[in-house]
Enzyme design. Sequence first.
Site, PDB file in Angstrom:
ATOM      1  N   GLY A  46      52.780  44.981  44.115  1.00  0.00           N
ATOM      2  CA  GLY A  46      51.659  44.886  45.030  1.00  0.00           C
ATOM      3  C   GLY A  46      50.942  46.221  45.151  1.00  0.00           C
ATOM      4  O   GLY A  46      51.538  47.283  44.920  1.00  0.00           O
ATOM      5  N   GLN A  51      45.474  52.597  48.493  1.00  0.00           N
ATOM      6  CA  GLN A  51      46.305  53.369  47.563  1.00  0.00           C
ATOM      7  C   GLN A  51      45.519  53.907  46.373  1.00  0.00           C
ATOM      8  O   GLN A  51      45.996  54.801  45.674  1.00  0.00           O
ATOM      9  CB  GLN A  51      47.478  52.513  47.057  1.00  0.00           C
ATOM     10  CG  GLN A  51      48.469  52.168  48.154  1.00  0.00           C
ATOM     11  CD  GLN A  51      49.606  51.332  47.597  1.00  0.00           C
ATOM     12  OE1 GLN A  51      49.513  50.116  47.562  1.00  0.00           O
ATOM     13  NE2 GLN A  51      50.665  51.980  47.139  1.00  0.00           N
ATOM     14  N   CYS A  89      57.411  51.850  46.720  1.00  0.00           N
ATOM     15  CA  CYS A  89      55.953  51.851  46.873  1.00  0.00           C
ATOM     16  C   CYS A  89      55.367  52.737  45.783  1.00  0.00           C
ATOM     17  O   CYS A  89      55.901  53.821  45.525  1.00  0.00           O
ATOM     18  CB  CYS A  89      55.600  52.400  48.257  1.00  0.00           C
ATOM     19  SG  CYS A  89      53.826  52.516  48.565  1.00  0.00           S
ATOM     20  N   LEU A  90      54.285  52.283  45.161  1.00  0.00           N
ATOM     21  CA  LEU A  90      53.678  53.082  44.091  1.00  0.00           C
ATOM     22  C   LEU A  90      53.143  54.411  44.623  1.00  0.00           C
ATOM     23  O   LEU A  90      52.950  55.346  43.857  1.00  0.00           O
ATOM     24  CB  LEU A  90      52.556  52.292  43.403  1.00  0.00           C
ATOM     25  CG  LEU A  90      53.022  51.034  42.646  1.00  0.00           C
ATOM     26  CD1 LEU A  90      51.831  50.318  42.027  1.00  0.00           C
ATOM     27  CD2 LEU A  90      54.059  51.369  41.585  1.00  0.00           C
ATOM     28  N   HIS A 131      54.663  44.527  53.372  1.00  0.00           N
ATOM     29  CA  HIS A 131      54.497  45.903  52.887  1.00  0.00           C
ATOM     30  C   HIS A 131      53.013  46.219  52.647  1.00  0.00           C
ATOM     31  O   HIS A 131      52.503  47.247  53.094  1.00  0.00           O
ATOM     32  CB  HIS A 131      55.315  46.079  51.607  1.00  0.00           C
ATOM     33  CG  HIS A 131      55.191  47.424  50.968  1.00  0.00           C
ATOM     34  ND1 HIS A 131      56.227  48.317  50.904  1.00  0.00           N
ATOM     35  CD2 HIS A 131      54.134  48.027  50.356  1.00  0.00           C
ATOM     36  CE1 HIS A 131      55.812  49.422  50.281  1.00  0.00           C
ATOM     37  NE2 HIS A 131      54.548  49.271  49.934  1.00  0.00           N
ATOM     38  N   GLU A 132      52.332  45.309  51.942  1.00  0.00           N
ATOM     39  CA  GLU A 132      50.928  45.584  51.579  1.00  0.00           C
ATOM     40  C   GLU A 132      50.014  45.509  52.797  1.00  0.00           C
ATOM     41  O   GLU A 132      49.078  46.304  52.926  1.00  0.00           O
ATOM     42  CB  GLU A 132      50.458  44.615  50.489  1.00  0.00           C
ATOM     43  CG  GLU A 132      51.255  44.680  49.188  1.00  0.00           C
ATOM     44  CD  GLU A 132      51.418  46.078  48.617  1.00  0.00           C
ATOM     45  OE1 GLU A 132      50.532  46.931  48.825  1.00  0.00           O
ATOM     46  OE2 GLU A 132      52.462  46.321  47.984  1.00  0.00           O
ATOM     47  N   HIS A 135      49.989  48.617  54.713  1.00  0.00           N
ATOM     48  CA  HIS A 135      49.136  49.678  54.149  1.00  0.00           C
ATOM     49  C   HIS A 135      47.741  49.649  54.779  1.00  0.00           C
ATOM     50  O   HIS A 135      47.109  50.692  54.956  1.00  0.00           O
ATOM     51  CB  HIS A 135      48.964  49.481  52.635  1.00  0.00           C
ATOM     52  CG  HIS A 135      50.023  50.139  51.802  1.00  0.00           C
ATOM     53  ND1 HIS A 135      50.259  51.494  51.820  1.00  0.00           N
ATOM     54  CD2 HIS A 135      50.889  49.618  50.894  1.00  0.00           C
ATOM     55  CE1 HIS A 135      51.235  51.779  50.963  1.00  0.00           C
ATOM     56  NE2 HIS A 135      51.645  50.661  50.393  1.00  0.00           N
TER      57      HIS A 135
END
Length: 160
Positions: A46, A51, A89-90, A131-132, A135
């Site tokens: 995701g 991000q 997480c990226l 999670h997303e 953000h």
Amino acid sequence: MAIRNIRTLGDEILLKESKPVKEITPRIRELIDDMFDTLYEQDGVGLAAVQVGILKQIVVIDIGEDDPIVLINPRIVETSGEQTGSEGCLSVPGKAGIVTRPDFVKVVYMDENMEPQEREGTGLLARAFCHEIDHLSGKLYVDKVEGDLKDVVPREEEEE
Ligand code: NI
């Protein structure tokens, strides 16, 4: 289509609120395409627009089981149950930590044509939704980790 630069922990933009999308413009379509390119290049599940430095409420998710999902202006409307597991997480490369999330999540959102949709997810998809969507309000999983963040060995090194 292009790979975008991923903002990482310490970049203040990650702590900011994203704004709702009002209409789908060619630039937004390009952004969504680029977000998928970036997600796949990084082998992620995701990615939120913030991000890649864009404060808009856009999320792309692909957990590898279903069609890729684009969430515009998403909102969690129902949760139940609990799951505790490893999350990464990226924007926090090379790390992972244990986070407890609901095991069932229902989201309402707009699709790429600004049509209202709703979708339910369990397990990994429920985790990805949480999670997303976090953000989009400037929240990072590192603040929810139980215990310590752990180092993750990059795949290329594992293979050597
Ligand atoms: Ni993330």
